[in-house]
Design a protein around this motif. Structure first.
Motif, mmCIF file in Angstrom:
data_model
loop_
_atom_site.group_PDB
_atom_site.id
_atom_site.type_symbol
_atom_site.label_atom_id
_atom_site.label_comp_id
_atom_site.label_asym_id
_atom_site.label_seq_id
_atom_site.Cartn_x
_atom_site.Cartn_y
_atom_site.Cartn_z
ATOM 1 N N TYR A 17 0.760 -1.134 0.013
ATOM 2 C CA TYR A 17 0.044 -0.139 0.200
ATOM 3 C C TYR A 17 0.972 1.294 -0.079
ATOM 4 N N SER B 297 -14.323 -6.107 -8.437
ATOM 5 C CA SER B 297 -13.548 -4.476 -8.142
ATOM 6 C C SER B 297 -14.325 -3.920 -9.189
ATOM 7 N N ARG C 272 -3.915 -1.322 -7.233
ATOM 8 C CA ARG C 272 -4.263 -2.748 -7.812
ATOM 9 C C ARG C 272 -3.238 -3.557 -7.338
ATOM 10 N N THR D 206 -14.711 6.925 -8.035
ATOM 11 C CA THR D 206 -14.038 8.359 -7.774
ATOM 12 C C THR D 206 -14.594 8.390 -6.275
ATOM 13 N N ILE E 187 -9.061 -3.778 -6.870
ATOM 14 C CA ILE E 187 -8.806 -2.360 -7.062
ATOM 15 C C ILE E 187 -9.073 -1.928 -5.575
ATOM 16 N N ASP E 188 -8.349 -1.382 -4.865
ATOM 17 C CA ASP E 188 -8.422 -0.854 -3.670
ATOM 18 C C ASP E 188 -8.066 0.782 -3.638
ATOM 19 N N TYR E 189 -8.560 1.470 -2.727
ATOM 20 C CA TYR E 189 -8.059 2.801 -2.554
ATOM 21 C C TYR E 189 -7.528 3.118 -1.072
ATOM 22 N N PRO F 98 -13.685 0.323 -10.429
ATOM 23 C CA PRO F 98 -12.900 1.730 -10.371
ATOM 24 C C PRO F 98 -13.929 2.644 -9.675
ATOM 25 N N ARG G 21 -5.476 7.176 -2.945
ATOM 26 C CA ARG G 21 -5.041 6.611 -4.231
ATOM 27 C C ARG G 21 -5.191 5.274 -4.510
ATOM 28 N N GLU G 22 -5.471 4.943 -5.739
ATOM 29 C CA GLU G 22 -5.490 3.596 -6.273
ATOM 30 C C GLU G 22 -4.477 2.648 -5.888
#
Length: 161
Positions: A67, A92, A117, A96, A122-124, A94, A114-115
């Motif tokens: 991360y 997952s 992968r 905003t 896909i996590d933030y 994407p 921040r993204e």
């Protein structure tokens, strides 16, 4: 009168302990950390929004590297995932995100996300500075395009390690 004084003193002691005293034992610390990591989630149509926090000081080297965070006793990692849910299958998405955090004093600030992968997901992630003990309230607004939008608000206690 003496009974009232004792009751007042006992109540004050309990309130002070609840508002920031050190946990009494290692088991209590572990239980509090596990409770803070419990994911919060909301589902809106096919969109499921999940979020959790973890003290960065408790992350192992591999997770911290994945991360891109530096471990620190005064920082928590916020992890958010947007998923399309179809029965038992999750994919997952994407999204905003607009994320804010409010501390116990009522001070509100934005959280930069921040993204990341990894392994097909896909996590933030975002990092939040905190002066434990504190209570943080997170407000997350996610727009996942055609899958829809969702808002998630949750509160977590953060204790001294």
């Amino acid at each position: 009168m003496r009974g009232r004084t004792l009751l007042t003193a006992a109540t004050a002691t309990l309130l002070l302990a609840a508002c920031g005293g050190r946990p009494a034992s290692q088991d209590e610390i572990a239980a509090q950390m596990n409770a803070a990591r419990e994911p919060a989630e909301v589902q809106s149509g096919d969109l499921r929004l999940q979020a959790s926090i973890a003290p960065t000081s408790s992350l192992n080297d591999a997770i911290a590297a994945r991360y891109g965070v530096q471990r620190n006793a005064r920082t928590v990692l916020l992890l958010v995932g947007a998923r399309r849910v179809d029965g038992n299958v999750e994919a997952s998405l994407p999204a905003t995100l607009q994320v804010g955090v409010r501390d116990l004093r009522g001070v509100r600030r934005p959280v930069g996300m921040r993204e990341v992968r990894s392994d097909g997901f896909i996590d933030y992630v975002g990092e939040v500075r905190v002066a434990p003990p504190d209570t943080l309230t997170f407000d997350i607004l996610a727009d996942a395009g055609e899958a829809g939008a969702a808002r998630l608000e949750f509160t977590r206690e953060v204790f001294r390690p």
